[in-house]
Motif scaffolding. Sequence first.
Motif, PDB file in Angstrom:
ATOM      1  N   GLY A   1      -7.818   5.406  -3.085  1.00  0.00           N
ATOM      2  CA  GLY A   1      -8.600   6.334  -2.302  1.00  0.00           C
ATOM      3  C   GLY A   1      -9.374   7.261  -3.225  1.00  0.00           C
TER       4      GLY A   1
ATOM      5  N   TYR B   1      -8.039  -0.224   4.702  1.00  0.00           N
ATOM      6  CA  TYR B   1      -7.931   1.185   4.353  1.00  0.00           C
ATOM      7  C   TYR B   1      -7.450   2.030   5.523  1.00  0.00           C
ATOM      8  N   ARG B   2      -7.118   1.361   6.605  1.00  0.00           N
ATOM      9  CA  ARG B   2      -6.564   2.034   7.770  1.00  0.00           C
ATOM     10  C   ARG B   2      -5.084   1.711   7.871  1.00  0.00           C
ATOM     11  N   SER B   3      -4.319   2.651   8.365  1.00  0.00           N
ATOM     12  CA  SER B   3      -2.874   2.445   8.429  1.00  0.00           C
ATOM     13  C   SER B   3      -2.488   1.328   9.392  1.00  0.00           C
TER      14      SER B   3
ATOM     15  N   SER C   1       0.804  -1.213   0.000  1.00  0.00           N
ATOM     16  CA  SER C   1       0.000   0.000   0.000  1.00  0.00           C
ATOM     17  C   SER C   1       0.839   1.266   0.000  1.00  0.00           C
TER      18      SER C   1
ATOM     19  N   ALA D   1      -3.540   0.654  -2.999  1.00  0.00           N
ATOM     20  CA  ALA D   1      -3.008  -0.645  -2.592  1.00  0.00           C
ATOM     21  C   ALA D   1      -3.058  -1.597  -3.780  1.00  0.00           C
TER      22      ALA D   1
ATOM     23  N   PHE E   1       0.335   5.175   1.542  1.00  0.00           N
ATOM     24  CA  PHE E   1      -0.387   6.118   2.382  1.00  0.00           C
ATOM     25  C   PHE E   1       0.327   7.458   2.291  1.00  0.00           C
TER      26      PHE E   1
ATOM     27  N   PHE F   1      -5.103   6.737   3.376  1.00  0.00           N
ATOM     28  CA  PHE F   1      -4.932   5.692   2.363  1.00  0.00           C
ATOM     29  C   PHE F   1      -4.906   6.308   0.969  1.00  0.00           C
TER      30      PHE F   1
END
Length: 121
Positions: free
Chosen positions: A60, A103-105, A34, A49, A36, A46
Amino acid sequence: VQLQASGGGLVQAGGSLRLSCAASSRIFSSHVMSWFRQAPGKEREFVAAIRWGTGLTYYGDSVKGRFTISKNNAENTMYLQMNTLKPEDTAVYYCARGNSLGYRSDNYYGWGQGTLVTVSS
């Protein structure tokens, strides 16, 4: 796996940059790689990915249609082609590895130092 992002720089609005993320060892087909980004004073966001095995890609909302994520399996390297850049794209861009799509770090690990992208208006 250690990840190193590179390719950032200063570009005018409307311009393009290509970021690279090099892995120190093999990335497996089960991994999701991914991108970010984090702007000053903001949370890590995000960007995109890619599933290493299938090549399926995810973006995103703020970069859809402008950014393209890709990979080179043989070189264990991931790329982010960024076109039609906007000042709001200014941020430090990071790459990371995950065992699943998220979608979260906090879904990812192996964060490198990041590379700074600055888009001037």
